[in-house]
Design a protein around this motif. Structure first.
Motif, PDB file in Angstrom:
ATOM      1  N   ASP A  69       0.867  -1.178   0.000  1.00  0.00           N
ATOM      2  CA  ASP A  69       0.000   0.000   0.000  1.00  0.00           C
ATOM      3  C   ASP A  69       0.908   1.233   0.000  1.00  0.00           C
ATOM      4  O   ASP A  69       1.083   1.908   1.012  1.00  0.00           O
ATOM      5  CB  ASP A  69      -0.915  -0.015   1.231  1.00  0.00           C
ATOM      6  CG  ASP A  69      -1.932   1.116   1.217  1.00  0.00           C
ATOM      7  OD1 ASP A  69      -1.864   1.992   0.324  1.00  0.00           O
ATOM      8  OD2 ASP A  69      -2.784   1.134   2.127  1.00  0.00           O
ATOM      9  N   ASP A  71       0.786   4.196  -1.401  1.00  0.00           N
ATOM     10  CA  ASP A  71       0.241   5.535  -1.152  1.00  0.00           C
ATOM     11  C   ASP A  71       0.178   5.827   0.346  1.00  0.00           C
ATOM     12  O   ASP A  71       0.456   6.952   0.776  1.00  0.00           O
ATOM     13  CB  ASP A  71      -1.138   5.691  -1.784  1.00  0.00           C
ATOM     14  CG  ASP A  71      -1.081   5.742  -3.305  1.00  0.00           C
ATOM     15  OD1 ASP A  71      -0.014   6.123  -3.845  1.00  0.00           O
ATOM     16  OD2 ASP A  71      -2.083   5.407  -3.950  1.00  0.00           O
ATOM     17  N   SER A  72      -0.156   4.824   1.144  1.00  0.00           N
ATOM     18  CA  SER A  72      -0.174   5.006   2.600  1.00  0.00           C
ATOM     19  C   SER A  72       1.230   5.242   3.141  1.00  0.00           C
ATOM     20  O   SER A  72       1.432   6.060   4.041  1.00  0.00           O
ATOM     21  CB  SER A  72      -0.814   3.805   3.293  1.00  0.00           C
ATOM     22  OG  SER A  72      -2.191   3.750   2.990  1.00  0.00           O
ATOM     23  N   TYR A  75       2.026   8.777   2.434  1.00  0.00           N
ATOM     24  CA  TYR A  75       1.218   9.656   3.278  1.00  0.00           C
ATOM     25  C   TYR A  75       1.830   9.787   4.672  1.00  0.00           C
ATOM     26  O   TYR A  75       2.034  10.899   5.172  1.00  0.00           O
ATOM     27  CB  TYR A  75      -0.219   9.116   3.375  1.00  0.00           C
ATOM     28  CG  TYR A  75      -1.036   9.818   4.426  1.00  0.00           C
ATOM     29  CD1 TYR A  75      -1.544  11.091   4.201  1.00  0.00           C
ATOM     30  CD2 TYR A  75      -1.268   9.213   5.657  1.00  0.00           C
ATOM     31  CE1 TYR A  75      -2.273  11.753   5.177  1.00  0.00           C
ATOM     32  CE2 TYR A  75      -2.001   9.862   6.638  1.00  0.00           C
ATOM     33  CZ  TYR A  75      -2.498  11.129   6.400  1.00  0.00           C
ATOM     34  OH  TYR A  75      -3.215  11.781   7.369  1.00  0.00           O
ATOM     35  N   GLU A 104      10.992   5.902   1.133  1.00  0.00           N
ATOM     36  CA  GLU A 104      10.532   6.492  -0.126  1.00  0.00           C
ATOM     37  C   GLU A 104      11.304   5.907  -1.307  1.00  0.00           C
ATOM     38  O   GLU A 104      10.719   5.626  -2.357  1.00  0.00           O
ATOM     39  CB  GLU A 104      10.692   8.008  -0.097  1.00  0.00           C
ATOM     40  CG  GLU A 104       9.666   8.694   0.766  1.00  0.00           C
ATOM     41  CD  GLU A 104       9.834  10.204   0.816  1.00  0.00           C
ATOM     42  OE1 GLU A 104      10.752  10.747   0.166  1.00  0.00           O
ATOM     43  OE2 GLU A 104       9.044  10.843   1.521  1.00  0.00           O
ATOM     44  N   ARG A 111       8.004   0.993  -7.821  1.00  0.00           N
ATOM     45  CA  ARG A 111       7.287   1.638  -8.922  1.00  0.00           C
ATOM     46  C   ARG A 111       8.168   1.801 -10.161  1.00  0.00           C
ATOM     47  O   ARG A 111       7.811   2.512 -11.084  1.00  0.00           O
ATOM     48  CB  ARG A 111       6.757   3.004  -8.464  1.00  0.00           C
ATOM     49  CG  ARG A 111       5.647   2.880  -7.437  1.00  0.00           C
ATOM     50  CD  ARG A 111       5.107   4.224  -7.030  1.00  0.00           C
ATOM     51  NE  ARG A 111       3.881   4.057  -6.244  1.00  0.00           N
ATOM     52  CZ  ARG A 111       3.245   5.049  -5.655  1.00  0.00           C
ATOM     53  NH1 ARG A 111       3.688   6.290  -5.759  1.00  0.00           N
ATOM     54  NH2 ARG A 111       2.151   4.816  -4.959  1.00  0.00           N
TER      55      ARG A 111
END
Length: 192
Positions: A69, A71-72, A75, A104, A111
């Motif tokens: 996950d 995106d979490s 965030y 990150e 990705r």
């Protein structure tokens, strides 16, 4: 100079308590992620100070990496970075920022964005140089090397693998810490 001696006894106890929570969460991170997150949430609710809270939040962020996950992860990392930018900089804050930038970089590698990952890993390395937990420096060099391998830049990959070995030797780390370096360096040396 012993950093533990320069802090108060209460600070040492808090650090040990946070470390034990992290170890417990780490032990179940892959086998029972839900339990690991629950443990971290409870520890954050009882955190003795803001730095401890955000340190635990950075580990909580890692639990979302395990479940892909991403995106979490990003965030929660933004929250930690915002905190770090608002407080007085210290060695502990540098270590925390290093952890965030490394995570990150890991997300960016997942990705398939090695150029961006390298930027994050370099920031993680620079922050860790100013921190206290220098034992993580070889791991950051390995991440930089792996990202360069992914890009096909074997010269830089070899540089960072060798840098990791140098740091392991400089810090007097055990030989077991060198295994991942040799594992990565072997094929790079062969192609380079």
């Amino acid at each position: 100079r012993d950093p533990e001696m320069s802090r108060g006894l209460g600070d040492v106890y808090k650090r040990q308590s946070i470390d034990s929570v992290e170890r417990c969460a780490q032990d179940s991170l892959f086998s029972n992620t839900r339990y690991s997150r629950s443990l971290l949430r409870h520890a954050m609710a009882d955190a003795p100070d803001s730095l401890s809270y955000y340190y635990l939040l950075s580990f909580y962020s890692k639990s979302y990496f395990v479940t892909a996950d991403f995106d979490s992860v990003l965030y929660y990392n933004r929250l930690v970075k915002r905190f770090c930018n608002e407080v007085e900089i210290s060695a502990e804050v540098h270590d925390l920022l290093s952890t965030v930038y490394n995570m990150e970089g890991n997300v960016l590698m997942q990705r398939t964005q090695p150029d961006s990952a390298i930027i994050s890993y370099k920031k993680a390395y620079e922050e860790r140089l100013q921190g206290q937990q220098t034992d993580y420096l070889p791991d950051l060099c390995i991440n930089l090397a792996d990202a360069n391998v992914h890009k096909g830049d074997y010269a830089y990959a070899a540089y960072y693998y060798r840098r990791a070995l140098f740091i392991c030797d400089s810090l007097g780390l055990p030989d077991r810490n060198k295994f991942p370096v040799y594992y990565g360096l072997g094929p790079v040396s062969y192609t380079h």
